[in-house]
Design an enzyme around this catalytic site. Sequence first.
Site, PDB file in Angstrom:
ATOM      1  NE  ARG A 145      -5.582  -5.492 -44.165  1.00 47.41           N
ATOM      2  CZ  ARG A 145      -5.422  -6.791 -44.791  1.00 47.41           C
ATOM      3  NH1 ARG A 145      -6.265  -7.378 -45.171  1.00 47.41           N
ATOM      4  NH2 ARG A 145      -4.003  -7.184 -45.148  1.00 47.41           N
ATOM      5  CE  LYS A 155       9.083  -8.129 -59.546  1.00 46.65           C
ATOM      6  NZ  LYS A 155      10.315  -8.989 -59.737  1.00 46.65           N
ATOM      7  CG  HIS A 177      13.051  -2.805 -59.384  1.00 47.66           C
ATOM      8  ND1 HIS A 177      12.560  -3.950 -59.523  1.00 47.66           N
ATOM      9  CD2 HIS A 177      14.282  -2.989 -59.002  1.00 47.66           C
ATOM     10  CE1 HIS A 177      13.129  -4.790 -59.167  1.00 47.66           C
ATOM     11  NE2 HIS A 177      14.350  -4.300 -59.111  1.00 47.66           N
ATOM     12  CE  LYS A 181      18.242  -3.075 -60.578  1.00 44.90           C
ATOM     13  NZ  LYS A 181      18.725  -2.799 -59.134  1.00 44.90           N
ATOM     14  CD  GLU A 199      18.038 -12.538 -57.914  1.00 45.49           C
ATOM     15  OE1 GLU A 199      17.434 -13.581 -57.178  1.00 45.49           O
ATOM     16  OE2 GLU A 199      17.535 -11.459 -58.339  1.00 45.49           O
ATOM     17  CG  ASP A 226      10.694 -13.364 -59.470  1.00 43.00           C
ATOM     18  OD1 ASP A 226       9.696 -12.432 -59.326  1.00 43.00           O
ATOM     19  OD2 ASP A 226      11.846 -13.274 -59.170  1.00 43.00           O
ATOM     20  CG  HIS A 275      13.423  -7.584 -64.037  1.00 43.52           C
ATOM     21  ND1 HIS A 275      12.550  -6.400 -63.791  1.00 43.52           N
ATOM     22  CD2 HIS A 275      13.363  -8.397 -62.804  1.00 43.52           C
ATOM     23  CE1 HIS A 275      12.216  -6.841 -62.520  1.00 43.52           C
ATOM     24  NE2 HIS A 275      12.678  -7.776 -62.131  1.00 43.52           N
ATOM     25  CE  LYS A 318      15.410 -15.689 -56.882  1.00 39.32           C
ATOM     26  NZ  LYS A 318      15.799 -14.660 -55.948  1.00 39.32           N
ATOM     27  CE  LYS A 359      22.215  -7.886 -56.084  1.00 36.48           C
ATOM     28  NZ  LYS A 359      20.659  -7.863 -56.745  1.00 36.48           N
TER      29      LYS A 359
HETATM   30  N1  LIG Z   1       8.667  -6.224 -50.900  1.00 39.81           N
HETATM   31  C1  LIG Z   1       9.342  -5.902 -51.995  1.00 39.81           C
HETATM   32  O1  LIG Z   1      10.539  -5.709 -52.017  1.00 39.81           O
HETATM   33  C2  LIG Z   1       8.806  -5.938 -53.299  1.00 39.81           C
HETATM   34  C3  LIG Z   1       9.584  -5.711 -54.386  1.00 39.81           C
HETATM   35  C4  LIG Z   1       9.037  -5.809 -55.819  1.00 39.81           C
HETATM   36  C5  LIG Z   1       7.749  -5.680 -56.081  1.00 39.81           C
HETATM   37  N2  LIG Z   1       6.934  -5.916 -54.837  1.00 39.81           N
HETATM   38  C6  LIG Z   1       5.546  -5.824 -55.197  1.00 39.81           C
HETATM   39  O2  LIG Z   1       4.796  -5.063 -54.417  1.00 39.81           O
HETATM   40  C7  LIG Z   1       3.495  -5.187 -53.848  1.00 39.81           C
HETATM   41  C8  LIG Z   1       3.272  -5.083 -52.444  1.00 39.81           C
HETATM   42  O3  LIG Z   1       4.220  -5.930 -51.721  1.00 39.81           O
HETATM   43  P1  LIG Z   1       4.714  -5.869 -49.994  1.00 39.81           P
HETATM   44  O4  LIG Z   1       5.885  -6.779 -50.143  1.00 39.81           O
HETATM   45  O5  LIG Z   1       4.938  -4.575 -49.751  1.00 39.81           O
HETATM   46  O6  LIG Z   1       3.584  -6.477 -49.632  1.00 39.81           O
HETATM   47  P2  LIG Z   1       2.953  -6.396 -48.155  1.00 39.81           P
HETATM   48  O7  LIG Z   1       4.215  -6.257 -47.104  1.00 39.81           O
HETATM   49  O8  LIG Z   1       2.326  -7.760 -47.978  1.00 39.81           O
HETATM   50  O9  LIG Z   1       2.064  -5.280 -47.659  1.00 39.81           O
HETATM   51  C9  LIG Z   1       0.867  -5.471 -48.255  1.00 39.81           C
HETATM   52  C10 LIG Z   1       0.202  -3.869 -47.917  1.00 39.81           C
HETATM   53  O10 LIG Z   1      -1.081  -4.043 -48.621  1.00 39.81           O
HETATM   54  C11 LIG Z   1      -2.113  -3.836 -47.468  1.00 39.81           C
HETATM   55  N3  LIG Z   1      -3.278  -4.490 -47.442  1.00 39.81           N
HETATM   56  C12 LIG Z   1      -3.512  -5.687 -47.843  1.00 39.81           C
HETATM   57  N4  LIG Z   1      -4.880  -5.912 -47.872  1.00 39.81           N
HETATM   58  C13 LIG Z   1      -5.438  -4.818 -47.678  1.00 39.81           C
HETATM   59  C14 LIG Z   1      -6.884  -4.279 -47.619  1.00 39.81           C
HETATM   60  N5  LIG Z   1      -7.759  -5.319 -48.057  1.00 39.81           N
HETATM   61  N6  LIG Z   1      -7.156  -3.321 -47.224  1.00 39.81           N
HETATM   62  C15 LIG Z   1      -6.377  -2.274 -47.190  1.00 39.81           C
HETATM   63  N7  LIG Z   1      -4.908  -2.584 -47.117  1.00 39.81           N
HETATM   64  C16 LIG Z   1      -4.317  -3.763 -47.349  1.00 39.81           C
HETATM   65  C17 LIG Z   1      -1.486  -4.100 -45.988  1.00 39.81           C
HETATM   66  O11 LIG Z   1      -1.803  -3.403 -45.094  1.00 39.81           O
HETATM   67  P3  LIG Z   1      -1.649  -3.907 -43.640  1.00 39.81           P
HETATM   68  O12 LIG Z   1      -0.413  -4.482 -43.235  1.00 39.81           O
HETATM   69  O13 LIG Z   1      -1.836  -2.624 -42.499  1.00 39.81           O
HETATM   70  O14 LIG Z   1      -2.810  -4.814 -43.436  1.00 39.81           O
HETATM   71  C18 LIG Z   1      -0.062  -3.699 -46.354  1.00 39.81           C
HETATM   72  O15 LIG Z   1       0.250  -2.323 -46.407  1.00 39.81           O
HETATM   73  C19 LIG Z   1       3.288  -6.507 -54.497  1.00 39.81           C
HETATM   74  O16 LIG Z   1       2.783  -6.598 -55.826  1.00 39.81           O
HETATM   75  C20 LIG Z   1       4.613  -7.267 -54.711  1.00 39.81           C
HETATM   76  O17 LIG Z   1       4.944  -8.132 -55.710  1.00 39.81           O
HETATM   77  C21 LIG Z   1       7.449  -6.004 -53.513  1.00 39.81           C
END
Ligand SMILES: NC(=O)c1ccc[n+]([C@@H]2O[C@H](COP(=O)([O-])OP(=O)(O)OC[C@H]3O[C@@H](n4cnc5c(N)ncnc54)[C@H](OP(=O)(O)O)[C@@H]3O)[C@@H](O)[C@H]2O)c1
Length: 504
Positions: free
Chosen positions: A74, A177, A207, A211, A245, A264, A269, A369, A374
């Site tokens: 965004r 997920k 993921h 591994k 963990e 979770d 997993h 947790k 870990k």
């Molecule tokens: N983070 C991890 O390590 C991790 C690990 C495993 C799984 N996941 C999964 O991966 C997914 C993403 O997680 P995340 O941690 O990366 O989330 P995040 O940091 O909150 O990022 C969300 C992304 O979506 C974009 N976004 C949100 N609403 C939007 C909209 N209406 N239009 C356009 N873009 C929009 C945001 O853009 P802007 O920031 O530019 O607004 C940002 O790029 C989730 O399902 C999470 O459960 C994450």
Amino acid sequence: MFQYIIISFLSLVLSLGIGLPVFAAEPKVETPSTAIVIFGATGDLTAKKLAPALYHLAIDGKLAEKTAIVGIGRRDYSSEEFRKQLHDAIQINSRTKSVDDAFWNHFQNKISYQRLDFDRDEGYEQLSEDLKKQNNRVYYLATQPSYFPQIVQKLSEHGLIKDPDRDKEWSRIVIEKPFGSDLDSAIALQKQLSEYLDESQIYRIDHFLGKEGIQNLISFRFEDSLFEPLWNNRYIDHVQITLSEDIGIGTRANFWEETGLLRDLFQNHLMQILALVAMEPPSTLQASDVHAAKIKLLNAIQPFNLKEVDQLAISGQYDSGNVKGIQVSGYRQEKGVPADSLVETFAAAKLSIDNERWKGVPFYLRAGKRLPAKTTEIAVVFKGKDGKENGHTLFIRIQPDAGIFLRKFAKNADDPRPLIRLDAPSKKPPVEAYEKLLADCIQGNASLFVQADEQIASWRLWTPLIDHWQSHPPQAFPNYKAGTWGPKASEELVHWEILEISKS
Ligand SMILES: NC(=O)c1ccc[n+]([C@@H]2O[C@H](COP(=O)([O-])OP(=O)(O)OC[C@H]3O[C@@H](n4cnc5c(N)ncnc54)[C@H](OP(=O)(O)O)[C@@H]3O)[C@@H](O)[C@H]2O)c1
């Protein structure tokens, strides 16, 4: 019989080492001009996992030269600003913690950024223009799951999804997920997605399946068949799977309060690991055969009898304590957690599998947790003499330091039990899970991705327990100290085995 097989196995691995796996690709597709479009490219997952994975695939020559990477978010970034953000993220988060500048100068030309609001048509129209040159597309939905149906619908309405029955080119959607939060929501999500996508186009990522330790497990079970004659209720007393963990919930109180441990870590997993440990060897290692074997196993797991569920499933929540010499607070004292929270940070359960191979062999699963270490590992406890427990224990360590070990039986309870390593440790640093899975997706190899029916079978098992715990709130939370292996009731379920090296 057992001794003979162990000796044969040892001599084989010593001479060969356990070969590298693994599941075969469906007929490979050349990908001359593929676009990898990341929705949510300004988010945390892209910075931590996807950008480093794409960089390493590229530098290792595993991305086709004509690949285009399109980041979508965004924020009002230019492509240049986006590239700079990825560069910095790779430097911090990649397994080499560095970026080769000469390579980067070439690689960054493949990367562009597009501002797009998920719910607005203009962005998709622009995307359609931009992707004209790329026949094949991977759409990676690194976004909150609530956006999945909307993005898929818009992609379809704008003609951005190829038809697998008609088009030569392909479109694949990778979904992060969680896939639903219970049985009903998973079924509803699947229904929404399948309006626009064929199941063959959906790559549900877990993921863990990327591994190295999981590749070793697959190789061990289905390529080195020496243990296969022992892999049944005649020789195995029970199986344990631990996913522990040492960290707490950090700054993720909101997420954790909505999710809890079963959602979770268990339903995805642990269930995927269990399926790989217990399923029948698939007729080939192609995705369709692997999925058929997995779903058969998942459907053979007995549902909980809710009348005796308290003896079969244990929940826990950590109190303050000492983890690796550091004093840490309890879950209820973590920032953002209500002082009377009843959310579980630990679970253990005993499962039974109703098939010929596993009748009478309990499978114990636990995850938590703020445990002492870990580790993710499987302990296969063999029967001793006269069919009693207390034989050899085979450990398959998934992470960290993937490896396969045998702890031998001791004649006297007080004697030390020698530990023998059965596999040849890899000399190369392990490839990150996301690298492996992204490469598989681009190649059309879905064998390490989760199919809808697997996910739904898993929710069918766990949703009644989640509901039961909600309607019968635990009386004694917190019930384990940080830095211990969970509540006492879990130790009463089974004597858990852990590789000594994981205690370090
Ligand atoms: N983070 C991890 O390590 C991790 C690990 C495993 C799984 N996941 C999964 O991966 C997914 C993403 O997680 P995340 O941690 O990366 O989330 P995040 O940091 O909150 O990022 C969300 C992304 O979506 C974009 N976004 C949100 N609403 C939007 C909209 N209406 N239009 C356009 N873009 C929009 C945001 O853009 P802007 O920031 O530019 O607004 C940002 O790029 C989730 O399902 C999470 O459960 C994450």
